[in-house]
Design a protein around this motif. Structure first.
Motif, PDB file in Angstrom:
ATOM      1  N   THR A  39       3.646  -3.668  -2.202  1.00  0.00           N
ATOM      2  CA  THR A  39       3.002  -2.522  -2.843  1.00  0.00           C
ATOM      3  C   THR A  39       3.672  -1.208  -2.483  1.00  0.00           C
ATOM      4  O   THR A  39       3.338  -0.175  -3.071  1.00  0.00           O
ATOM      5  CB  THR A  39       1.507  -2.450  -2.479  1.00  0.00           C
ATOM      6  OG1 THR A  39       1.377  -2.377  -1.038  1.00  0.00           O
ATOM      7  CG2 THR A  39       0.747  -3.646  -3.011  1.00  0.00           C
ATOM      8  N   TYR A  91       2.361   1.254 -13.313  1.00  0.00           N
ATOM      9  CA  TYR A  91       1.472   2.057 -12.474  1.00  0.00           C
ATOM     10  C   TYR A  91       2.115   3.404 -12.167  1.00  0.00           C
ATOM     11  O   TYR A  91       1.473   4.454 -12.273  1.00  0.00           O
ATOM     12  CB  TYR A  91       1.151   1.313 -11.174  1.00  0.00           C
ATOM     13  CG  TYR A  91       0.090   2.001 -10.347  1.00  0.00           C
ATOM     14  CD1 TYR A  91      -1.247   1.647 -10.474  1.00  0.00           C
ATOM     15  CD2 TYR A  91       0.414   3.016  -9.444  1.00  0.00           C
ATOM     16  CE1 TYR A  91      -2.235   2.284  -9.733  1.00  0.00           C
ATOM     17  CE2 TYR A  91      -0.557   3.661  -8.700  1.00  0.00           C
ATOM     18  CZ  TYR A  91      -1.878   3.287  -8.852  1.00  0.00           C
ATOM     19  OH  TYR A  91      -2.853   3.931  -8.123  1.00  0.00           O
ATOM     20  N   GLU A 105      -4.279  -6.085 -14.822  1.00  0.00           N
ATOM     21  CA  GLU A 105      -4.069  -7.270 -13.993  1.00  0.00           C
ATOM     22  C   GLU A 105      -2.594  -7.601 -13.801  1.00  0.00           C
ATOM     23  O   GLU A 105      -2.243  -8.350 -12.885  1.00  0.00           O
ATOM     24  CB  GLU A 105      -4.809  -8.463 -14.590  1.00  0.00           C
ATOM     25  CG  GLU A 105      -6.308  -8.428 -14.349  1.00  0.00           C
ATOM     26  CD  GLU A 105      -6.650  -8.367 -12.875  1.00  0.00           C
ATOM     27  OE1 GLU A 105      -6.777  -9.412 -12.231  1.00  0.00           O
ATOM     28  OE2 GLU A 105      -6.789  -7.236 -12.350  1.00  0.00           O
ATOM     29  N   THR A 162      -1.925  -5.896 -10.463  1.00  0.00           N
ATOM     30  CA  THR A 162      -2.486  -6.595  -9.300  1.00  0.00           C
ATOM     31  C   THR A 162      -2.011  -8.036  -9.202  1.00  0.00           C
ATOM     32  O   THR A 162      -2.408  -8.748  -8.280  1.00  0.00           O
ATOM     33  CB  THR A 162      -4.024  -6.604  -9.350  1.00  0.00           C
ATOM     34  OG1 THR A 162      -4.457  -7.463 -10.424  1.00  0.00           O
ATOM     35  CG2 THR A 162      -4.596  -5.215  -9.552  1.00  0.00           C
ATOM     36  N   GLN A 168     -10.061  -7.695  -0.729  1.00  0.00           N
ATOM     37  CA  GLN A 168      -8.966  -7.442  -1.672  1.00  0.00           C
ATOM     38  C   GLN A 168      -9.499  -6.861  -2.976  1.00  0.00           C
ATOM     39  O   GLN A 168      -8.908  -5.924  -3.541  1.00  0.00           O
ATOM     40  CB  GLN A 168      -8.196  -8.739  -1.949  1.00  0.00           C
ATOM     41  CG  GLN A 168      -7.532  -9.369  -0.742  1.00  0.00           C
ATOM     42  CD  GLN A 168      -6.688  -8.390   0.053  1.00  0.00           C
ATOM     43  OE1 GLN A 168      -5.797  -7.734  -0.488  1.00  0.00           O
ATOM     44  NE2 GLN A 168      -6.970  -8.266   1.336  1.00  0.00           N
ATOM     45  N   LYS A 224     -10.502  -3.150  -2.437  1.00  0.00           N
ATOM     46  CA  LYS A 224      -9.361  -2.236  -2.344  1.00  0.00           C
ATOM     47  C   LYS A 224      -8.886  -1.771  -3.716  1.00  0.00           C
ATOM     48  O   LYS A 224      -8.500  -0.622  -3.895  1.00  0.00           O
ATOM     49  CB  LYS A 224      -8.187  -2.918  -1.632  1.00  0.00           C
ATOM     50  CG  LYS A 224      -8.353  -3.121  -0.155  1.00  0.00           C
ATOM     51  CD  LYS A 224      -7.019  -3.396   0.513  1.00  0.00           C
ATOM     52  CE  LYS A 224      -6.264  -4.552  -0.087  1.00  0.00           C
ATOM     53  NZ  LYS A 224      -5.010  -4.853   0.648  1.00  0.00           N
ATOM     54  N   TRP A 225      -8.889  -2.683  -4.665  1.00  0.00           N
ATOM     55  CA  TRP A 225      -8.326  -2.382  -5.976  1.00  0.00           C
ATOM     56  C   TRP A 225      -9.356  -1.847  -6.972  1.00  0.00           C
ATOM     57  O   TRP A 225      -9.040  -0.991  -7.792  1.00  0.00           O
ATOM     58  CB  TRP A 225      -7.678  -3.626  -6.574  1.00  0.00           C
ATOM     59  CG  TRP A 225      -6.385  -4.032  -5.947  1.00  0.00           C
ATOM     60  CD1 TRP A 225      -6.196  -4.980  -4.979  1.00  0.00           C
ATOM     61  CD2 TRP A 225      -5.082  -3.514  -6.241  1.00  0.00           C
ATOM     62  NE1 TRP A 225      -4.865  -5.090  -4.660  1.00  0.00           N
ATOM     63  CE2 TRP A 225      -4.147  -4.204  -5.418  1.00  0.00           C
ATOM     64  CE3 TRP A 225      -4.603  -2.543  -7.119  1.00  0.00           C
ATOM     65  CZ2 TRP A 225      -2.784  -3.943  -5.456  1.00  0.00           C
ATOM     66  CZ3 TRP A 225      -3.230  -2.290  -7.160  1.00  0.00           C
ATOM     67  CH2 TRP A 225      -2.343  -2.987  -6.331  1.00  0.00           C
ATOM     68  N   TYR A 226     -10.585  -2.390  -6.918  1.00  0.00           N
ATOM     69  CA  TYR A 226     -11.556  -2.109  -7.983  1.00  0.00           C
ATOM     70  C   TYR A 226     -12.771  -1.315  -7.534  1.00  0.00           C
ATOM     71  O   TYR A 226     -13.521  -0.820  -8.382  1.00  0.00           O
ATOM     72  CB  TYR A 226     -12.058  -3.422  -8.596  1.00  0.00           C
ATOM     73  CG  TYR A 226     -10.978  -4.363  -9.043  1.00  0.00           C
ATOM     74  CD1 TYR A 226     -10.249  -4.132 -10.200  1.00  0.00           C
ATOM     75  CD2 TYR A 226     -10.672  -5.507  -8.297  1.00  0.00           C
ATOM     76  CE1 TYR A 226      -9.248  -5.005 -10.606  1.00  0.00           C
ATOM     77  CE2 TYR A 226      -9.679  -6.379  -8.691  1.00  0.00           C
ATOM     78  CZ  TYR A 226      -8.968  -6.129  -9.848  1.00  0.00           C
ATOM     79  OH  TYR A 226      -7.983  -6.986 -10.252  1.00  0.00           O
ATOM     80  N   PHE A 245      -2.200   1.813  -0.316  1.00  0.00           N
ATOM     81  CA  PHE A 245      -3.658   1.840  -0.179  1.00  0.00           C
ATOM     82  C   PHE A 245      -4.113   3.044   0.634  1.00  0.00           C
ATOM     83  O   PHE A 245      -5.191   3.602   0.389  1.00  0.00           O
ATOM     84  CB  PHE A 245      -4.151   0.529   0.425  1.00  0.00           C
ATOM     85  CG  PHE A 245      -3.899  -0.658  -0.463  1.00  0.00           C
ATOM     86  CD1 PHE A 245      -4.662  -0.862  -1.604  1.00  0.00           C
ATOM     87  CD2 PHE A 245      -2.877  -1.545  -0.185  1.00  0.00           C
ATOM     88  CE1 PHE A 245      -4.415  -1.938  -2.447  1.00  0.00           C
ATOM     89  CE2 PHE A 245      -2.615  -2.624  -1.015  1.00  0.00           C
ATOM     90  CZ  PHE A 245      -3.395  -2.814  -2.155  1.00  0.00           C
ATOM     91  N   ARG A 298      -4.224   6.112  -1.655  1.00  0.00           N
ATOM     92  CA  ARG A 298      -5.392   6.071  -2.539  1.00  0.00           C
ATOM     93  C   ARG A 298      -6.681   6.348  -1.765  1.00  0.00           C
ATOM     94  O   ARG A 298      -7.517   7.134  -2.204  1.00  0.00           O
ATOM     95  CB  ARG A 298      -5.461   4.724  -3.251  1.00  0.00           C
ATOM     96  CG  ARG A 298      -4.358   4.558  -4.298  1.00  0.00           C
ATOM     97  CD  ARG A 298      -4.257   3.142  -4.827  1.00  0.00           C
ATOM     98  NE  ARG A 298      -5.469   2.704  -5.482  1.00  0.00           N
ATOM     99  CZ  ARG A 298      -6.263   1.722  -5.037  1.00  0.00           C
ATOM    100  NH1 ARG A 298      -5.966   1.090  -3.902  1.00  0.00           N
ATOM    101  NH2 ARG A 298      -7.341   1.377  -5.707  1.00  0.00           N
ATOM    102  N   GLN A 343      -6.338   5.952 -11.982  1.00  0.00           N
ATOM    103  CA  GLN A 343      -5.689   4.854 -11.293  1.00  0.00           C
ATOM    104  C   GLN A 343      -6.024   4.770  -9.807  1.00  0.00           C
ATOM    105  O   GLN A 343      -5.465   3.920  -9.100  1.00  0.00           O
ATOM    106  CB  GLN A 343      -4.170   4.926 -11.506  1.00  0.00           C
ATOM    107  CG  GLN A 343      -3.771   4.589 -12.927  1.00  0.00           C
ATOM    108  CD  GLN A 343      -2.277   4.546 -13.181  1.00  0.00           C
ATOM    109  OE1 GLN A 343      -1.859   4.256 -14.283  1.00  0.00           O
ATOM    110  NE2 GLN A 343      -1.462   4.844 -12.170  1.00  0.00           N
ATOM    111  N   LEU A 361      -8.298   0.262 -10.196  1.00  0.00           N
ATOM    112  CA  LEU A 361      -7.752  -0.480 -11.323  1.00  0.00           C
ATOM    113  C   LEU A 361      -8.894  -0.909 -12.244  1.00  0.00           C
ATOM    114  O   LEU A 361     -10.048  -1.038 -11.816  1.00  0.00           O
ATOM    115  CB  LEU A 361      -6.975  -1.688 -10.828  1.00  0.00           C
ATOM    116  CG  LEU A 361      -5.486  -1.484 -10.530  1.00  0.00           C
ATOM    117  CD1 LEU A 361      -4.693  -1.360 -11.826  1.00  0.00           C
ATOM    118  CD2 LEU A 361      -5.238  -0.260  -9.656  1.00  0.00           C
TER     119      LEU A 361
END
Length: 556
Positions: free
Chosen positions: A70, A91, A102, A105, A153, A156-158, A484, A487, A531, A534
Motif C-alpha cells: 500500500t 486511487y 474493490e 482493495t 481489515q 481500515k478501508w470502509y 493508513f 488516512r 477516498q 472506500l
C-alpha cells in the motif's frame, strides 16, 4: 452496545479447506454445505486443526499476486506494471467509484467475509464437540483472533461494516443486513481479542505463524489506536486515546520480546532475527509467495521488475545521523552528496546510486553529456541495456524485505511481519501526545531512536507531532503503515495531492555525479475527500435491498 446480530448462511466447501473460491464470494449466498460432513470435521481434532489452519488464509500479505504494497498508494512509493499499477493509480488519481473500489482493495470485502464465514461456522459447530477441552480452547482463541483480524481489515478501508457472527437458516425470510457503526465495529473487534487473549498461549509456546496471546494484544493495541485517530474519532474523545495508550503500553511492556538494535534491524526483514517479532507469516517452497518478493523489488540489472520503488519524498524523510535533522531542515546537508551521514535505517531500506548490492553496485545514472546513450548509462537506469522496462522510474529501489543472497525468482521464501514491538512504543507515544503527556511520549520515541543509533528528539507541540510522524514513516516504510496513517490522521489533502518525485542522476566526465531533484515520476496525483473510506461494493448494497448504507461521496 451492538444494534443487532446479523445472520448469514455459509457456503464453506469443506473439501477445499484452504482455498478461497471467488465463485462463492457473495455474502448473501444461500447454498448448503457440501464435502466432508460437519460431524466429521468438527468432531475430529486433526480435521478441525486443518480447518483452523485454513482460516489463516485470510492473513493476506503485500508479497502476493502482483505485489500489493500500500506504500504505492501513499507518498512513499511509486508502482509500475500490471493490474497493481492500474489499481493503485486509480486511487492516486482520485478516480475511485462505487463500481471499481474493490480493484483498489484487491477484493478485500469478499475475501474478509469469506474467512469470517469460516470462523462463524467453526463457533456454531464446535458446541458439544468431543475434542479435548484444552486443545479446543486454543483453536477457539485462534478463531477469535482471525475473526477480529478480518473485521479490522474491513474497518481500515470502509469504516463501520455489517457485524455478522451467526448463520442464516435456509428458511430465513430476509437476507438483508445493515451496517454497524464504527464504534460498534471496534467494540466487537476488541471483544473478540479479549477472548483470544484469555484463551491463547504465549508466543513461546506456539508454532511460528499461529496466533498467540501477544499477537492478540498487538492487534488490540493497533485497533484501539486507529479507533482513537481523527478519521474514526471525529469528536476527539479522550477516553478512546486513554484506551489506546493502555493497550499499547501493555504490548510495549511485554518481556517476551525486546527492541532490536541497529546491527540486527535489516536482518529482521530477511528472516535472520526474531528478537522483536510478535506475529509473522513464514514462506517456504511449499507455502510460497508465487513469484516472490525479490522479483517485485530487485533492480532490473539483477532480474527484478522494480514494481514498487521509493519516492524522493521518502528518501528525504531519513534524517542526518549527526544532527537528527531532515535534509530540508539542515545546513549540513549537501544535495550533491546526498547519501552520506544518514539515519542507519536508510542504508537498510533504500538502494541508491553507488550502493552495494549483491556482487555489484546499484547504478541508476545517465551520462551527463549523452543522456540518451544506453551504452554509457548505468545498468539500473531507465534506458539500461538490460530490461529497461523493468528499471526504476524514481532513481531508487527498495532493499528492505529483499533477499539478496537469493536469485530473482528464489525470493518466495522468507517472512512477512504483521506485528513487531517497535510499533507499540510509537503507538503508545502517539496516544500520550494526544493525551497531553509529551514527556512520556518522548521517552518512548527516544527509546526507539536510541536503539537505532539516532539522536533523541527534544521537540514539543506541533513539532513533536511532526517528528513522531516522521519516525513512524522511516521505521515502517514498506510495512503497510504509511497509507493508513495518512488516512487516519486525515492529512491526505496535504500529502496525497502532490506528484510523485524521483531523482535524475548524471555521471560527469570526471566520474563524479550530479543529482537533479526536479524529476517527476507521476504528475497527476489527485486527492478527493471521499477516498478516506472506500466504497461498499455496490453489488452487496443491491443484495441487501438497499439496507447497507454507502460511504459518503459514492452513489448509493
Amino acid at each position: 452496545m451492538m444494534k443487532r446480530t446479523y445472520k448469514l448462511l455459509y457456503i464453506v466447501g469443506l473439501v477445499n479447506l484452504f482455498a478461497f473460491q471467488s465463485c462463492s464470494d457473495d455474502i448473501l449466498d444461500t447454498k448448503p454445505l457440501n464435502g466432508y460432513s460437519d460431524v466429521a470435521v468438527f468432531s475430529d481434532a486433526s480435521l478441525l486443526r486443518n480447518y483452523v489452519n485454513g482460516a489463516y488464509g485470510g492473513l493476506r500479505t503485500p508479497f502476493r499476486d502482483e505485489n500489493t504494497f500500500t506504500d504505492g498508494l501513499s507518498d512513499n512509493a511509486y508502482n509500475q506494471h500490471g493490474s497493481a499499477e492500474a489499481q493503485i493509480r486509480r486511487y492516486n488519481q482520485g478516480e475511485v467509484t462505487r463500481d471499481n473500489g474493490e480493484s483498489v482493495t484487491f477484493n478485500l470485502w469478499a475475501n474478509a467475509y469469506y474467512y469470517i464465514r469460516r470462523t462463524n461456522l467453526f463457533f456454531e459447530q464446535i458446541e458439544g464437540s468431543p475434542i479435548n477441552e484444552d486443545e479446543l480452547a486454543v483453536m477457539e482463541g485462534e478463531m477469535h483472533f482471525l475473526r477480529a483480524y478480518n473485521y479490522f481489515q474491513l474497518l481500515k478501508w470502509y469504516g463501520g461494516v455489517p457485524l455478522i457472527n451467526d448463520t442464516f437458516e435456509l428458511d430465513q425470510d430476509s437476507y438483508a443486513v445493515e451496517r454497524n457503526s464504527i464504534d460498534e465495529t471496534v467494540d466487537f473487534i476488541v471483544q473478540e481479542l479479549d477472548l483470544a487473549i484469555s484463551q491463547l498461549p504465549g508466543m513461546n509456546s506456539v508454532i511460528t505463524g499461529r496466533a498467540s496471546m501477544e499477537a492478540a494484544m498487538a492487534l488490540k493495541g493497533r485497533t484501539l489506536l486507529y479507533a482513537a485517530s481523527p478519521l474514526f474519532n471525529d469528536s476527539n474523545d479522550q477516553g478512546k486515546w486513554q484506551k489506546a495508550m493502555e493497550a499499547n503500553r501493555d504490548v510495549m511492556n511485554l518481556e517476551s520480546i525486546s527492541l532490536v538494535d541497529m546491527s540486527n534491524w535489516g536482518a529482521m526483514f530477511r528472516g535472520e532475527n526474531n528478537q522483536e517479532v510478535i506475529f509473522e507469516k513464514q514462506y517456504s517452497q511449499q507455502n510460497n509467495q508465487g513469484y516472490g518478493v525479490n522479483i517485485w523489488l530487485f533492480p532490473n540489472s539483477n532480474g527484478g521488475w522494480a514494481t514498487t520503488t521509493p519516492t524522493q519524498s521518502l528518501v528525504d524523510s531519513f534524517e542526518l545521523l549527526s544532527t537528527g535533522e531532515r535534509p530540508s531542515e539542515s545546513s549540513n546537508y549537501d544535495p550533491q552528496n546526498p547519501y552520506q551521514n544518514r539515519d542507519p535505517r536508510f542504508y537498510e531500506t533504500i538502494l541508491y546510486n553507488g550502493a552495494s548490492f549483491k556482487d555489484g553496485t546499484y547504478d541508476p545514472y545517465l551520462d551527463k553529456d549523452e543522456p540518451e546513450n544506453a551504452e554509457l548509462a548505468g545498468l539500473d537506469s531507465r534506458i539500461s541495456s538490460i530490461s529497461p522496462h523493468n528499471a526504476t522510474r524514481t532513481g531508487y529501489n527498495f532493499l528492505k524485505w529483499s533477499l539478496p543472497e537469493l536469485g530473482e525468482f528464489d525470493g518466495n521464501t522468507g517472512r512477512y511481519i504483521f506485528f513487531r514491538k517497535t510499533e507499540f512504543y510509537l503507538n503508545y507515544a502517539e496516544a500520550q501526545i494526544a493525551l497531553g503527556n509529551e514527556a512520556e511520549a518522548k521517552e518512548a520515541i527516544n527509546e526507539v531512536r536510541t536503539s537505532r543509533g539516532m539522536p533523541e528528539v527534544t521537540s514539543s507541540g506541533d513539532e513533536l507531532i511532526n517528528d513522531y510522524r516522521n519516525e513512524t514513516r522511516v521505521e515502517f516504510a514498506l510495512e503497510d503503515h504509511r497509507f493508513f496513517d495518512i488516512r487516519r490522521w486525515m492529512i491526505a489533502d496535504e500529502i496525497l495531492d502532490q506528484p510523485a518525485m524521483g531523482v535524475d542522476v548524471y555521471k560527469l566526465s570526471n566520474g563524479d555525479f550530479e543529482y537533479n531533484y526536479d524529476f517527476v515520476t507521476q504528475q497527476n496525483r489527485n486527492w478527493v475527500e471521499r477516498q478516506y473510506f472506500l466504497p461498499i461494493p455496490f453489488a452487496e448494497i443491491q443484495r441487501s435491498g438497499g439496507a447497507i448504507e454507502q460511504n459518503p461521496g459514492y452513489q448509493q
